[in-house]
Design a protein around this motif. Structure first.
Motif, PDB file in Angstrom:
ATOM      1  N   UNK A 122      66.821  -6.115  38.910  1.00 32.71           N
ATOM      2  CA  UNK A 122      65.651  -6.326  38.616  1.00 32.71           C
ATOM      3  C   UNK A 122      64.645  -5.482  38.524  1.00 32.71           C
ATOM      4  N   UNK A 123      65.030  -4.304  39.056  1.00 31.80           N
ATOM      5  CA  UNK A 123      64.218  -3.126  38.969  1.00 31.80           C
ATOM      6  C   UNK A 123      64.480  -2.135  37.914  1.00 31.80           C
ATOM      7  N   UNK A 124      65.473  -2.264  37.042  1.00 29.84           N
ATOM      8  CA  UNK A 124      65.948  -1.461  35.849  1.00 29.84           C
ATOM      9  C   UNK A 124      66.484  -2.466  34.730  1.00 29.84           C
ATOM     10  N   UNK A 125      66.242  -1.914  33.724  1.00 29.02           N
ATOM     11  CA  UNK A 125      66.779  -2.612  32.335  1.00 29.02           C
ATOM     12  C   UNK A 125      68.221  -2.695  32.238  1.00 29.02           C
ATOM     13  N   UNK A 126      68.921  -3.930  32.309  1.00 27.52           N
ATOM     14  CA  UNK A 126      70.399  -3.855  32.127  1.00 27.52           C
ATOM     15  C   UNK A 126      70.905  -5.012  31.070  1.00 27.52           C
ATOM     16  N   UNK A 127      72.274  -5.026  30.817  1.00 28.14           N
ATOM     17  CA  UNK A 127      72.477  -6.082  29.875  1.00 28.14           C
ATOM     18  C   UNK A 127      72.071  -7.560  30.742  1.00 28.14           C
TER      19      UNK A 127
ATOM     20  N   UNK B 179      67.655   0.818  28.508  1.00 32.09           N
ATOM     21  CA  UNK B 179      68.823   0.780  29.606  1.00 32.09           C
ATOM     22  C   UNK B 179      68.701   1.539  30.553  1.00 32.09           C
ATOM     23  N   UNK B 180      68.286   1.126  31.895  1.00 33.29           N
ATOM     24  CA  UNK B 180      68.283   1.917  33.120  1.00 33.29           C
ATOM     25  C   UNK B 180      66.730   2.153  33.308  1.00 33.29           C
TER      26      UNK B 180
ATOM     27  N   UNK C   4      69.547   1.036  18.932  1.00 32.91           N
ATOM     28  CA  UNK C   4      68.633   2.172  19.541  1.00 32.91           C
ATOM     29  C   UNK C   4      67.199   1.717  20.398  1.00 32.91           C
ATOM     30  N   UNK C   5      66.969   0.576  20.320  1.00 31.58           N
ATOM     31  CA  UNK C   5      65.774   0.110  21.323  1.00 31.58           C
ATOM     32  C   UNK C   5      66.687  -0.205  22.574  1.00 31.58           C
ATOM     33  N   UNK C   6      67.812  -0.957  22.536  1.00 28.83           N
ATOM     34  CA  UNK C   6      68.422  -1.266  23.540  1.00 28.83           C
ATOM     35  C   UNK C   6      68.981  -0.177  24.382  1.00 28.83           C
ATOM     36  N   UNK C   7      69.505   0.668  23.671  1.00 30.72           N
ATOM     37  CA  UNK C   7      69.916   2.014  24.496  1.00 30.72           C
ATOM     38  C   UNK C   7      69.106   2.872  25.098  1.00 30.72           C
ATOM     39  N   UNK C   8      67.729   2.769  24.422  1.00 34.07           N
ATOM     40  CA  UNK C   8      66.615   3.392  25.026  1.00 34.07           C
ATOM     41  C   UNK C   8      66.077   2.752  26.200  1.00 34.07           C
TER      42      UNK C   8
ATOM     43  N   UNK D  36      75.531   0.492  29.843  1.00 39.81           N
ATOM     44  CA  UNK D  36      76.722  -0.043  30.388  1.00 39.81           C
ATOM     45  C   UNK D  36      76.881   0.419  31.576  1.00 39.81           C
ATOM     46  N   UNK D  37      77.338  -0.305  32.817  1.00 39.45           N
ATOM     47  CA  UNK D  37      77.737   0.133  33.932  1.00 39.45           C
ATOM     48  C   UNK D  37      79.285   0.520  34.216  1.00 39.45           C
ATOM     49  N   UNK D  38      80.313   0.117  33.263  1.00 41.82           N
ATOM     50  CA  UNK D  38      81.700   0.243  33.443  1.00 41.82           C
ATOM     51  C   UNK D  38      82.080  -1.052  34.156  1.00 41.82           C
TER      52      UNK D  38
END
Length: 154
Positions: A83-88, A129-130, A123-127, A1-3
């Motif tokens: 578009x260049x990194x995984x985010x919510x 991200x980014x 676990x997969x989602x956290x891994x 999460x970006x804050x």
């Protein structure tokens, strides 16, 4: 999460809007049972305790409604997923160790009706991200540590 404000998927938005409608309906029902406070103290202590419980329920419902309304407002001003990194909000194609590929949506809320949704705090989602295409991520499963490759972001 970006804050900052985080986007949500259409499925998550629908789920929040459905929950909000249910909470508002429940709030109306509870509010209708409360006395208008006209000073008539005609009931016993059990009636008064019941009245206090309903008032507490009303406060809880109001807080839940405010939280969901705030999240929906926040999502409406959130930037598009990167578009260049995984985010919510990102759609990600992942190749697992067994060679299978799956396209998943990174979301904020779990939804049993959407099998492609992976929550950002899983676990997969956290891994994921980014990370970007070509990156290998490692995460824990009930069977142990495993890895997957980010094939693409859609």
């Amino acid at each position: 999460m970006t804050g900052g404000p985080e986007p949500i998927s259409a499925v998550a938005r629908e789920e929040l809007e459905r929950e909000l409608a249910e909470l508002r309906t429940e709030r109306e029902a509870v509010a209708a049972t409360l006395r208008d406070g006209g000073g008539d103290e005609v009931g016993d202590r059990a009636d008064q305790a019941d009245e206090l419980q309903r008032a507490d329920d009303l406060d809880r419902l109001d807080a839940d409604i405010q939280q969901i309304e705030g999240r929906l407002r926040e999502a409406s001003v959130a930037p598009a997923p990167p578009s260049d990194a995984v985010g919510v909000g990102s759609s990600v194609t992942v190749r697992f160790e067994d060679g299978t590929e799956s396209t998943v949506q990174i979301g904020e809320l779990a939804n049993a009706l959407d099998a492609t949704l992976v929550t950002a705090d899983s676990p997969l989602g956290r891994a994921l991200l980014g990370h970007g295409a070509g990156d290998t991520v490692t995460y824990e499963t009930p069977e142990g540590r495993t890895s997957a490759v980010v094939v693409s972001l859609g």
